[in-house]
Design a protein around this motif. Structure first.
Motif, PDB file in Angstrom:
ATOM      1  N   TYR A   1       0.808  -1.222   0.000  1.00 33.32           N
ATOM      2  CA  TYR A   1       0.000   0.000   0.000  1.00 33.32           C
ATOM      3  C   TYR A   1       0.844   1.277   0.000  1.00 33.32           C
ATOM      4  CZ  TYR A   1      -4.400  -2.482   0.900  1.00 33.32           C
ATOM      5  OH  TYR A   1      -5.512  -3.277   0.801  1.00 33.32           O
TER       6      TYR A   1
ATOM      7  N   ARG B   1      -6.267   3.246   2.883  1.00 33.24           N
ATOM      8  CA  ARG B   1      -6.804   2.046   2.225  1.00 33.24           C
ATOM      9  C   ARG B   1      -6.408   0.789   3.001  1.00 33.24           C
ATOM     10  NH1 ARG B   1      -4.693   1.066  -2.498  1.00 33.24           N
ATOM     11  NH2 ARG B   1      -3.133   2.705  -2.474  1.00 33.24           N
ATOM     12  N   PHE B   2      -5.163   0.726   3.458  1.00 33.80           N
ATOM     13  CA  PHE B   2      -4.690  -0.384   4.282  1.00 33.80           C
ATOM     14  C   PHE B   2      -5.517  -0.489   5.558  1.00 33.80           C
ATOM     15  CE2 PHE B   2      -2.076  -1.341   8.049  1.00 33.80           C
ATOM     16  CZ  PHE B   2      -1.753  -2.663   7.800  1.00 33.80           C
TER      17      PHE B   2
ATOM     18  N   TYR C   1      -8.551   0.725   6.316  1.00 32.02           N
ATOM     19  CA  TYR C   1      -9.945   0.347   6.103  1.00 32.02           C
ATOM     20  C   TYR C   1     -10.076  -1.134   5.730  1.00 32.02           C
ATOM     21  CZ  TYR C   1     -11.448   5.216   6.427  1.00 32.02           C
ATOM     22  OH  TYR C   1     -11.716   6.490   6.873  1.00 32.02           O
ATOM     23  N   GLU C   2      -9.133  -1.652   4.977  1.00 30.88           N
ATOM     24  CA  GLU C   2      -9.163  -3.063   4.574  1.00 30.88           C
ATOM     25  C   GLU C   2      -8.957  -3.995   5.774  1.00 30.88           C
ATOM     26  OE1 GLU C   2      -9.635  -6.218   1.953  1.00 30.88           O
ATOM     27  OE2 GLU C   2      -9.817  -4.087   1.432  1.00 30.88           O
ATOM     28  N   TYR C   3      -8.095  -3.609   6.709  1.00 33.56           N
ATOM     29  CA  TYR C   3      -7.727  -4.481   7.831  1.00 33.56           C
ATOM     30  C   TYR C   3      -8.184  -3.947   9.185  1.00 33.56           C
ATOM     31  CZ  TYR C   3      -5.244  -6.843   4.227  1.00 33.56           C
ATOM     32  OH  TYR C   3      -4.963  -7.518   3.072  1.00 33.56           O
TER      33      TYR C   3
END
Length: 142
Positions: free
Chosen positions: A78, A130-131, A133-135
């Motif tokens: 990311y 983004r990292f 929110y994904e994890y």
């Protein structure tokens, strides 16, 4: 060299210009985890985007740091190469855990480098967000 007042004014202009150039709401402190935040920083030598884990309780700070560290390869996808320090000491002596990326050779006091800093900020903070929110569910499960 700038006077203290001139330096403060230039910093204010920098952050105002950044906000106008890239008007979006960043995650920053709104992670829903106390003392777990993303930050922008720029000075006379570099620009930095970081994740700072500032819990006073070392057990919790370590647990969150280990969660992030367990996702190291994914985070690298990311944001690219990054630095980390589980026991980073702030100027005031406080110990935090920190993960960050930096761009050297730019200065908040050089308007010619502002665009480079802005683009670096947007690219890296977007990657951090983004990292996260994904994890997020995995990270929060401490």
């Amino acid at each position: 060299m700038f006077s203290k007042q001139e330096a403060q004014q230039l910093k204010k202009e920098f952050w105002t210009a950044f906000g106008k150039s890239f008007p979006r709401k960043w995650l920053l402190y709104d992670t829903k985890i106390k003392d777990f935040s993303f930050k922008f920083n720029a000075d006379n030598k570099k620009a930095e985007v970081s994740l700072e884990i500032e819990m006073k309780d070392e057990v919790f700070r370590n647990a969150y740091f280990e969660k992030i560290w367990s996702l190291e390869d994914i985070l690298k996808d990311y944001i690219g190469d990054f630095q980390k320090d589980e026991f980073f000491q702030l100027e005031n002596g406080k110990i935090i855990s920190k993960v960050w990326v930096e761009k050297n050779g730019v200065s908040i006091f050089n308007k010619n480098s502002w665009q480079q800093i802005f683009e670096f900020f947007v690219e890296k903070m977007d990657g951090f967000e983004r990292f996260y929110y994904e994890y997020e569910d995995f990270i929060k499960d401490v």
